[in-house]
Design an enzyme around this catalytic site. Sequence first.
Site, PDB file in Angstrom:
ATOM      1  CG  ASN A  20      -5.223   0.010   8.313  1.00 37.42           C
ATOM      2  OD1 ASN A  20      -6.082   0.215   8.936  1.00 37.42           O
ATOM      3  ND2 ASN A  20      -3.878   0.409   8.415  1.00 37.42           N
ATOM      4  CB  SER A  26      -0.959   2.011   9.319  1.00 35.74           C
ATOM      5  OG  SER A  26      -0.688   2.110  10.643  1.00 35.74           O
TER       6      SER A  26
END
Length: 679
Positions: free
Chosen positions: A473, A402
């Site tokens: 993100n 991520s």
Amino acid sequence: MSTVVRTERRGGVLVVFIENPPVNAGSLEVRRGILDAINELSAKPALTAGVLIGAGNTFIAGSDLREFGQPLEAPELPGVIAAIEACEKPVVAALHGAALGGGFELALGCDARVGARRLVVGLPEVTLGMIPGAGGTQRLPRLIGVPRAIDWVCSGKRVPAELALELGVLDAIADEDLLDAAIKFSGRTKKRKLKDLSVPTSAEGELLAAEQAALRQGKGRPHVRAAIESVKLSRLAPIDEALRCERAVFTELRMSTDAFALRHQFFAERDAQKVSELRGVDPLPVTTIAVIGAGTMGTGIAIAALDGGHQVTLLERDPQSLQRGRERVAKHYETQSAKGKISAQDAERMLSALATSLDWAALAKADLVIEAVFEDLRVKHEVFSQIDQHARKGAVLASNTSYLDLDAIAAATGRPEDVIGLHFFSPANVMKLVEVVRGKASSATALATGVAIAKALRKMPVLSGNAFGFIGNRIYAAYRYQCELMLEDGAYPEQIDAALEEFGFAMGPFAVADMSGLDIAWRMRQARAELRNPAARYVSIPDRLCEMGRLGRKTGAGYYAYAEASRGTPDPIVRQLIEAARIGKGIQGRVLAPHEIVDRALLAMANEAAQLLAEGVCSRASDIDVVLANGYGFPRWQGGVVFWARRHGREALNQKMKWLNEIAGEGLVIADLEGLFED
């Protein structure tokens, strides 16, 4: 003479071919051509019937969306349909591929409909911020009733030919050549105008249930309410009056902010599939996928791959974790079957395609290996070292990281050209977004394979460069940080969450943090502490919560308390912690209005988006909106942060950004915003 519609006589039947590739969009020229053809059919005594058919692979897969933001030009679609209904000779619609939106409305205006076996029909206008505007909300209820019509119209679902035939929407399905079948059918078809049919009666309870379900699914947006009211009008008003009302509402809604935003999303998602650097690059064939890690993310990826028809090997380090993973997958298919979403046979077939193993040697059979283990660089290095030893030569090796540096992960192998990022979003079998991450050594073939497999799994792939947090993100971190600053400045978690949920986010940032676990971001902050800008304000409130053991829902407390409410309730302990943090920094808290909360959060996102564009992390501005809408709960009817920024205009956005800089402090680096306005 139309260049996109041509006619051909087959005995006494006038065949009207619609040739507007790639999807035969119902443009102005198509409407003109069809109207000319209907006039020809009416004028020539030797002609006894007409057949409308799309050339190529589809009928009309919708109207030309580029026209919806412009003034309408005659002939409009209702006028074309009126001409078909006024024609004394029957007109049959021969449908294959997709008959959607205006294409489906055109078919409903014909006297009969013959479909190919793999046809889908539907009215997707509500998903684009509008309602059907050429009789869809009036003719369809006359065939399937008001409750089912509300469902079809408000969901925009694509309905297969078999169900359409069962409900009387189709008159026949062709098992022979479609055109031949439609021509034969036209010989025994009489004039039958759907507008002359009465609407079937429905129980009030059934109507109310359909309305409530549509409102829930459509978040109560104005165009959803308008669609419901228009369908209901079919049983309350004379058809001509109802058609005029439908058209008036359609004409108004097509120029609404929701409609412009949803059309922006439509085009952005279409453009995201066009990766110029991969043009002409063939992806590798992928039959078997190995997934390393049988936790929530790994099993979600495995389910997505099984749903896509792939053979899957699930690999774990210990028998207990592997067994839990297999049970999680089996439970998923058992639940899907029990709910009637898939057949028991399909559930058994997909589960039978799953193999589980504790042996790294099982990777040798895989065309694609996806790592989905703990988000720690040391752990991922160990995993990729093993992958490098056991995966076959030429296999694509993907990390589901991520945040971490993909190049650092690829360095654990002797073949970094085969390594890409495939960042799925939880739950991976549900969420559409996949960020396909390009490392400095990633080959075009490996990237093309990543994009292709995401599409095969019915996901929305967006290509990203290798940067901290990639696209989504990275922007979400800036958004969350700005919301944390607002805690110090005077707002409380429930106020910030409420303002952003009112804007349209599925959940506010603090409710999201509690759901995912506060320790995830805490570990990330600790790992990147030395990279922190010393001039930037640092908000220690989330650190203090973690130190207190308040890690979110999983511990029963985070920003909210969860003892008796699944959604969480405001907690006096958190208020005291926030107020102590303000006092410690000498900040005099003030009331933040909801509009200020929303502006600050979105400006922070827009600024980070501009930084990403300047750094070349993403190739086009609209990709950012695709990421936010498909992976981060950004409301589709708001378009995305790039769409939001563009609606403000350059000058106003720059002024707002200066205001944000004054509030947030000198640690906020304002980007060059020009990239947000470039396609």
